[in-house]
Design a protein around this motif. Structure first.
Motif, mmCIF file in Angstrom:
data_model
loop_
_atom_site.group_PDB
_atom_site.id
_atom_site.type_symbol
_atom_site.label_atom_id
_atom_site.label_comp_id
_atom_site.label_asym_id
_atom_site.label_seq_id
_atom_site.Cartn_x
_atom_site.Cartn_y
_atom_site.Cartn_z
ATOM 1 N N ASP A 114 0.823 -1.210 0.000
ATOM 2 C CA ASP A 114 0.000 0.000 0.000
ATOM 3 C C ASP A 114 0.860 1.265 0.000
ATOM 4 O O ASP A 114 0.570 2.223 -0.694
ATOM 5 C CB ASP A 114 -0.916 0.007 1.229
ATOM 6 C CG ASP A 114 -1.827 -1.210 1.249
ATOM 7 O OD1 ASP A 114 -2.632 -1.345 0.315
ATOM 8 O OD2 ASP A 114 -1.702 -2.037 2.172
ATOM 9 N N THR A 115 1.895 1.242 0.819
ATOM 10 C CA THR A 115 2.736 2.431 0.979
ATOM 11 C C THR A 115 4.200 2.017 0.906
ATOM 12 O O THR A 115 4.586 1.020 1.522
ATOM 13 C CB THR A 115 2.486 3.074 2.360
ATOM 14 O OG1 THR A 115 1.086 3.202 2.569
ATOM 15 C CG2 THR A 115 3.152 4.434 2.465
ATOM 16 N N VAL A 116 4.992 2.769 0.162
ATOM 17 C CA VAL A 116 6.425 2.459 0.096
ATOM 18 C C VAL A 116 7.212 3.596 0.745
ATOM 19 O O VAL A 116 7.048 4.767 0.382
ATOM 20 C CB VAL A 116 6.907 2.278 -1.356
ATOM 21 C CG1 VAL A 116 8.410 1.984 -1.385
ATOM 22 C CG2 VAL A 116 6.138 1.147 -2.035
ATOM 23 N N LEU A 117 8.020 3.243 1.731
ATOM 24 C CA LEU A 117 8.901 4.229 2.346
ATOM 25 C C LEU A 117 10.209 4.241 1.570
ATOM 26 O O LEU A 117 10.974 3.282 1.599
ATOM 27 C CB LEU A 117 9.155 3.896 3.822
ATOM 28 C CG LEU A 117 7.937 3.631 4.716
ATOM 29 C CD1 LEU A 117 8.363 3.535 6.186
ATOM 30 C CD2 LEU A 117 6.876 4.723 4.564
ATOM 31 N N ALA A 143 1.369 1.963 -5.632
ATOM 32 C CA ALA A 143 1.435 2.218 -4.183
ATOM 33 C C ALA A 143 1.715 3.701 -3.943
ATOM 34 O O ALA A 143 2.177 4.414 -4.834
ATOM 35 C CB ALA A 143 2.535 1.369 -3.555
ATOM 36 N N GLN A 144 1.425 4.146 -2.726
ATOM 37 C CA GLN A 144 1.675 5.550 -2.376
ATOM 38 C C GLN A 144 3.117 5.688 -1.867
ATOM 39 O O GLN A 144 3.493 5.047 -0.897
ATOM 40 C CB GLN A 144 0.700 5.988 -1.289
ATOM 41 C CG GLN A 144 0.980 7.358 -0.689
ATOM 42 C CD GLN A 144 0.813 8.508 -1.684
ATOM 43 O OE1 GLN A 144 -0.158 8.536 -2.447
ATOM 44 N NE2 GLN A 144 1.751 9.444 -1.696
ATOM 45 N N PRO A 145 3.931 6.528 -2.534
ATOM 46 C CA PRO A 145 5.283 6.725 -2.010
ATOM 47 C C PRO A 145 5.339 7.744 -0.880
ATOM 48 O O PRO A 145 4.565 8.696 -0.856
ATOM 49 C CB PRO A 145 6.058 7.253 -3.225
ATOM 50 C CG PRO A 145 5.030 7.892 -4.093
ATOM 51 C CD PRO A 145 3.711 7.219 -3.810
ATOM 52 N N VAL A 146 6.253 7.501 0.036
ATOM 53 C CA VAL A 146 6.536 8.405 1.147
ATOM 54 C C VAL A 146 8.057 8.437 1.259
ATOM 55 O O VAL A 146 8.693 7.392 1.176
ATOM 56 C CB VAL A 146 5.930 7.841 2.460
ATOM 57 C CG1 VAL A 146 6.420 8.613 3.669
ATOM 58 C CG2 VAL A 146 4.407 7.828 2.400
ATOM 59 N N ILE A 198 3.311 -1.978 4.243
ATOM 60 C CA ILE A 198 4.289 -0.997 3.782
ATOM 61 C C ILE A 198 5.566 -1.737 3.384
ATOM 62 O O ILE A 198 5.847 -2.827 3.864
ATOM 63 C CB ILE A 198 4.594 0.090 4.846
ATOM 64 C CG1 ILE A 198 5.300 -0.490 6.065
ATOM 65 C CG2 ILE A 198 3.323 0.798 5.282
ATOM 66 C CD1 ILE A 198 5.702 0.572 7.077
ATOM 67 N N ALA A 199 6.320 -1.144 2.468
ATOM 68 C CA ALA A 199 7.612 -1.710 2.090
ATOM 69 C C ALA A 199 8.651 -0.614 2.201
ATOM 70 O O ALA A 199 8.326 0.569 2.054
ATOM 71 C CB ALA A 199 7.568 -2.239 0.657
ATOM 72 N N LEU A 200 9.882 -1.008 2.504
ATOM 73 C CA LEU A 200 10.969 -0.033 2.549
ATOM 74 C C LEU A 200 11.952 -0.327 1.431
ATOM 75 O O LEU A 200 12.381 -1.474 1.272
ATOM 76 C CB LEU A 200 11.708 -0.107 3.898
ATOM 77 C CG LEU A 200 10.879 0.310 5.109
ATOM 78 C CD1 LEU A 200 10.305 -0.912 5.792
ATOM 79 C CD2 LEU A 200 11.712 1.114 6.079
ATOM 80 N N ILE A 201 12.252 0.701 0.639
ATOM 81 C CA ILE A 201 13.309 0.542 -0.351
ATOM 82 C C ILE A 201 14.317 1.675 -0.173
ATOM 83 O O ILE A 201 14.029 2.659 0.504
ATOM 84 C CB ILE A 201 12.783 0.530 -1.813
ATOM 85 C CG1 ILE A 201 12.153 1.878 -2.188
ATOM 86 C CG2 ILE A 201 11.779 -0.582 -2.028
ATOM 87 C CD1 ILE A 201 11.899 2.008 -3.690
ATOM 88 N N GLY A 202 15.470 1.529 -0.781
ATOM 89 C CA GLY A 202 16.499 2.552 -0.656
ATOM 90 C C GLY A 202 17.865 1.916 -0.609
ATOM 91 O O GLY A 202 17.981 0.692 -0.565
#
Ligand SMILES: Nc1nc2c(ncn2[C@@H]2O[C@H](COP(=O)(O)OP(=O)(O)OP(=O)(O)O)[C@@H](O)[C@H]2O)c(=O)[nH]1
Ligand SMILES: [Mg+2]
Ligand SMILES: [Zn+2]
Length: 359
Positions: A114-117, A143-146, A198-202
């Protein structure tokens, strides 16, 4: 109709997923992929964790990128001794990049997020181009990016860094965190409300797993040892994994991405650069490339100082990269078509050779 185990709610089961599953035969068990490793999918069914391979039928029918990935909802068949993933349910969202190992192929990083950090450290000045690239990828996923700027305690001017990032992230919230001072973590909890994923990428070392621990309120993920943390390119997290959090909601922790190649993501690019798209509405030509066309409102905006020129440069670079990958995809599908035609022609020839037909 497939029946779902009640405990699947802890894995983010929604009525929409139940409805997608309902059209399939009821003997198959519904589950969610928590990890996928060399063709093996680890599937939570609510009762237990099942290690399953994709069925031959699924492998044969699956398009590029359609095999089970972390976050997918799947239907399991086969038997106790050999469970099989028979169906991957339609994805609500899918985070895709160009496969770094194979040309003109897509790699799906995670599904049904739903949301990607989009997580970047503030120890150095934020890498704006990298953030823009990741935002385009996330917008394209649905998904909604943050954006989460981590390690604020190591930054001399977190406020300035945040303002710079806000300028390249239209439509996305920007948060600043420090796990050392426990700053900005509570605001992130809101993305977990209602049991969302939520998922975290970076980049590696940006503090993704540390954030997961902060959100969980306990150390559920291994993080890089501070004493060893000088080595570059050492990934602490090695697999993408879906984890239900004690307070509700789910999180997908991922290994740092080294390369973020664009896939066929023109829509995501338009959303990530909605500021440019707004100016472009006033260009004289509808197909203006904002290069040397007369009456270009985007170049006017740059000249007036309303749009940073680096922003236009990034946009053009990503646009060119997407055009390039699309051309590669075209070549590949033409080659595949040719191969298929050849195989078919040979089959027809053999058919007649064997004395069938009316000649
Ligand atoms: N000073 C400071 N250090 C932090 C903060 N968050 C994380 N770190 C440190 O940064 C290092 C990397 O953190 P990880 O959470 O392992 O990074 P990661 O993004 O998960 O890295 P990969 O799994 O390799 O992709 C660790 O030594 C953390 O302790 C923070 O807010 N402030
Ligand atoms: Mg990690
Ligand atoms: Zn223009």
């Amino acid at each position: 109709m497939s029946t779902a185990h009640p405990d699947l709610h802890a894995f983010g089961l929604t009525p929409a997923v139940t409805a997608l599953a309902a059209v399939h035969p009821s003997h198959m068990r519904l589950g969610r992929v928590v990890r996928s490793d060399r063709g093996m999918a680890f599937v939570a069914t609510g009762e237990t964790l099942v290690a399953a391979r994709p069925s031959t039928r699924l492998i044969k029918s699956a398009d590029d990128g359609a095999l089970p990935v972390v976050g997918d909802w799947v239907l399991l068949g086969g038997d106790e001794s050999e469970p099989l993933v028979e169906v991957v349910l339609e994805r609500m969202t899918a985070i895709m990049r160009r496969d770094p190992g194979r040309s003109a192929r897509v790699q799906v990083l995670a599904a049904n997020v739903d949301t990607v950090l989009v997580t970047h450290p503030l120890a150095d000045a934020p890498n704006l181009s990298r953030i823009e690239r990741e935002l385009a990828l996330v917008w394209d996923s649905g998904a909604q990016p943050v954006v989460v700027l981590t390690k604020a305690d190591l930054s001399s001017d977190a406020g300035a860094a945040r303002a710079a990032v806000e300028g390249v992230a239209p439509g996305a919230d920007v948060h600043v965190t420090s796990t050392v001072d426990h700053d900005g973590i509570d605001e992130l909890q809101e993305y977990l409300v209602g049991g969302g994923t939520i998922a975290l990428i970076g980049p590696s070392g940006s503090g993704k797993s540390t954030l997961v621990n902060a959100l969980a309120g306990e150390d559920i993920r291994a993080t890089r040892d501070v004493r060893l943390s000088d080595g570059r390119g050492r990934h602490t997290t090695v697999s993408r994994e879906l984890i239900p959090l004690p307070g509700g909601g789910l999180v997908i922790d991922t290994p740092g991405l080294r390369a973020v190649g664009m896939w066929d993501s023109a829509e995501g690019l338009a959303q990530a650069f909605s500021d440019i798209e707004e100016f472009a509405a006033d260009c004289r030509f509808r197909d203006c490339r904002h290069e040397d066309e007369p009456g270009c409102a985007v170049r006017d905006a740059v000249e007036r100082g309303d749009l940073p020129s680096r922003r236009l440069t990034s946009f053009r670079e990503l646009q060119a990269e997407i055009a390039h990958v699309n051309a590669e995809i075209d070549v590949r599908s033409r080659q595949e078509k040719k191969r298929e035609d050849k195989v078919q022609a040979r089959a027809i020839k053999n058919y007649y050779k064997q004395g069938h037909g009316h000649r």
